[in-house]
Design an enzyme around this catalytic site. Structure first.
Site, short mmCIF file in Angstrom:
data_model
loop_
_atom_site.label_atom_id
_atom_site.label_comp_id
_atom_site.label_asym_id
_atom_site.label_seq_id
_atom_site.Cartn_x
_atom_site.Cartn_y
_atom_site.Cartn_z
CB CYS A 269 29.85 -53.57 32.95
SG CYS A 269 29.81 -53.48 31.16
C1 UGA Z 1 33.86 -55.30 32.71
C2 UGA Z 1 34.42 -56.72 32.90
O1 UGA Z 1 35.81 -56.66 33.16
C3 UGA Z 1 34.15 -57.59 31.68
O2 UGA Z 1 34.58 -58.93 31.93
C4 UGA Z 1 32.64 -57.59 31.39
O3 UGA Z 1 32.33 -58.34 30.23
C5 UGA Z 1 32.17 -56.16 31.18
O4 UGA Z 1 32.47 -55.40 32.36
C6 UGA Z 1 30.68 -56.19 30.92
O5 UGA Z 1 29.94 -56.61 31.82
O6 UGA Z 1 30.28 -55.92 29.80
P1 UGA Z 1 34.71 -53.08 31.47
O7 UGA Z 1 33.56 -52.40 32.14
O8 UGA Z 1 34.94 -52.87 30.02
O9 UGA Z 1 34.59 -54.68 31.65
O10 UGA Z 1 36.02 -52.59 32.20
P2 UGA Z 1 37.11 -53.17 33.20
O11 UGA Z 1 38.40 -53.29 32.50
O12 UGA Z 1 36.65 -54.35 33.92
O13 UGA Z 1 37.24 -51.95 34.22
C7 UGA Z 1 36.12 -51.47 34.96
C8 UGA Z 1 36.53 -50.35 35.88
O14 UGA Z 1 37.31 -50.85 36.95
C9 UGA Z 1 37.37 -49.24 35.24
O15 UGA Z 1 36.90 -47.99 35.68
C10 UGA Z 1 38.76 -49.50 35.75
O16 UGA Z 1 39.55 -48.34 35.83
C11 UGA Z 1 38.47 -50.05 37.14
N1 UGA Z 1 39.54 -50.90 37.68
C12 UGA Z 1 39.87 -52.08 37.09
C13 UGA Z 1 40.21 -50.50 38.84
O17 UGA Z 1 39.91 -49.44 39.42
N2 UGA Z 1 41.18 -51.32 39.36
C14 UGA Z 1 41.52 -52.49 38.77
O18 UGA Z 1 42.41 -53.19 39.33
C15 UGA Z 1 40.84 -52.88 37.61
#
Ligand code: UGA
Length: 431
Positions: free
Chosen positions: A269
């Site tokens: 995403c």
């Molecule tokens: C993300 C959004 O959080 C959802 O709200 C959205 O619905 C979804 O995309 C989508 O568009 O379908 P997701 O991709 O499942 O969800 O994962 P996240 O938990 O948001 O993490 C994304 C990435 O960011 C991961 O690689 C995670 O490790 C990284 N991340 C997250 C960080 O590096 N630091 C943080 O503080 C948080």
């Protein structure tokens, strides 16, 4: 209510299955026959905690079925959700080919059915204008006059995080409903009021709903890149960015979430959506500087971890290295745009002898994507760890959070998984 969901991928399956929890009848449509057959047997094509129980119960109660046949799904539906992928093209712009195909299929199917009121709801992440100017346009141009007056369109973006999607569905911060008329507003509100209170429902025009989705993902991605930029600065000052962000995040206007510095964001995403929004904005004559910087910082982050090792060893040539984690984040088997995979590629570029790797869920997916005789996939965490002294941590799985595992190891932590209390040597990417 009777709900059809076109596309039984991640979003379609989670959404459709969760609707059955309030006894709505759901028919999932997918073009892939094997997937449909599996779902009907209760075998899930994705790994998502809590979902298999919901699907099994829904199948038993005959509230859920999957089919390849549009007619079977559309003939009794009150509303139809579109949850097909919207991938990126080579240049980062949005590819709407699946939306176009679904629109044509829906129009053709409707022609064989008796006209009645029907709500068509876009759930896929699409750029502002796509629902009305592409999806609706295709359908309206193909159906009979009688159908035209009976169709209503809406856009209802999803905010589900992989790994906790069921929880996110059941306890959302908000439900955004983009509508063009009261029919869509009333029907979707009624459906979602089964799950949330009225104050969590936001009714907007369709284009606003479309942009809310992109702006939300872009903002979260920007927070991560911001934390990484400050993290890189903190590292050079010899201070801990997690302490900095704890202090920053205590300000309610900012919030602590998504300020965890590390290898950067991956997944299906954030990288795709930020690129698509950037491209879209540029097409309209805007520079989109923040989005550009968000992606650039994210791209460079894995290299920072490799650089730390290069600084310590001079060269990584002929070294054996353990990389823990392959999924783009914990609690998923998804490796799309995973920073762990990028890290492995960078290590291979440095001429290392072997990468020993382990992930609790994503090994099979990684093997399909990344096969190289220098990569050894280990069946257990212990086996991987016993294969080399240098360890890179790339995904923050709970089972990696045990200081004892790293006794005598030289650890380069990309996700702030441990403090390195027992390690022979420990360094964090931004701390
Ligand atoms: C993300 C959004 O959080 C959802 O709200 C959205 O619905 C979804 O995309 C989508 O568009 O379908 P997701 O991709 O499942 O969800 O994962 P996240 O938990 O948001 O993490 C994304 C990435 O960011 C991961 O690689 C995670 O490790 C990284 N991340 C997250 C960080 O590096 N630091 C943080 O503080 C948080």
């Amino acid at each position: 209510m009777k709900v059809a969901v076109i596309g039984s991928g991640y979003v379609g399956l989670v959404t459709g299955a969760c609707f059955t929890l309030k006894k709505h009848e759901v028919v999932l449509v997918d073009v892939v026959k094997e997937k449909v057959d599996k779902i009907n047997k209760g075998i899930l094509p994705i790994y998502e905690p809590g979902l298999d129980e919901i699907v099994k119960e829904a199948l038993e109660e005959k509230l859920l079925k999957a089919t390849t046949d549009y007619k079977e799904a559309l003939e009794n539906a009150d509303m139809v959700f579109i949850a097909v992928p919207t991938p990126s093209k080579e240049d980062g712009s949005l590819d709407v080919k699946y939306i176009e195909q679904v629109a044509s299929q829906i129009a053709e199917t409707l022609e064989g059915l008796k006209p009645r009121k029907l709500l068509l709801v876009m759930k896929s992440t699409v750029l502002p204008g796509t629902t009305e100017n592409i999806f609706k346009e295709i359908i309206i141009n193909k159906v009979s006059e009688e159908w035209k007056g009976k169709l209503s369109f809406a856009m209802n973006p999803e905010f589900l995080r992989e790994g906790i999607a069921v929880e996110d569905f059941l306890n959302p911060d908000r439900v955004v409903i983009g509508i063009e008329d009261d029919y869509g507003k009333d029907l979707l509100s009624k459906l979602y009021l089964d799950f949330v209170n009225e104050d969590k429902i936001l009714i907007t025009p369709i284009k606003v709903a479309e942009l809310i989705k992109y702006a939300s993902n872009a903002f979260l991605a920007m927070k991560i890149s911001f934390a990484n930029e400050i993290g890189n600065l903190s590292k050079s000052l010899g201070i801990d960015v997690y302490q900095v962000m704890d202090g920053v995040g205590m300000d309610k206007r900012i919030g602590r979430a998504f300020l965890n510095a590390g290898l950067g964001f991956g997944g299906s995403c954030f990288p795709k959506d930020v690129s698509a929004l950037l491209n879209f904005g540029r097409g309209l004559g805007h520079k989109m500087l923040l989005l550009d910087a968000t992606l650039q910082i994210n791209k460079e982050q894995p290299k920072k971890l490799v650089d730390l090792a290069l600084k310590r060893y001079g060269s990584l040539k002929d070294k054996e290295i353990v990389v823990l984690g392959l999924a783009f984040k914990p609690n998923t088997d998804d490796i799309r745009e995973s920073k762990a995979i990028e890290l492995i590629k960078l290590l291979l570029d440095e001429g290392i002898k072997a990468v020993h790797t382990y992930d609790p869920a994503a090994m099979e997916n990684a093997k399909k994507y990344l096969s190289n005789n220098k990569i050894k996939y280990h069946a257990t965490l212990e086996n991987a760890l016993s294969s080399a002294e240098i360890v890179f941590i790339a995904t923050e799985w709970q089972e990696f959070k045990n200081e004892d595992l790293y006794e005598g190891k030289e650890v380069f932590d990309g996700r702030r998984v441990i403090e390195g209390k027992k390690a022979k040597y420990y360094e964090g990417i931004c701390w």
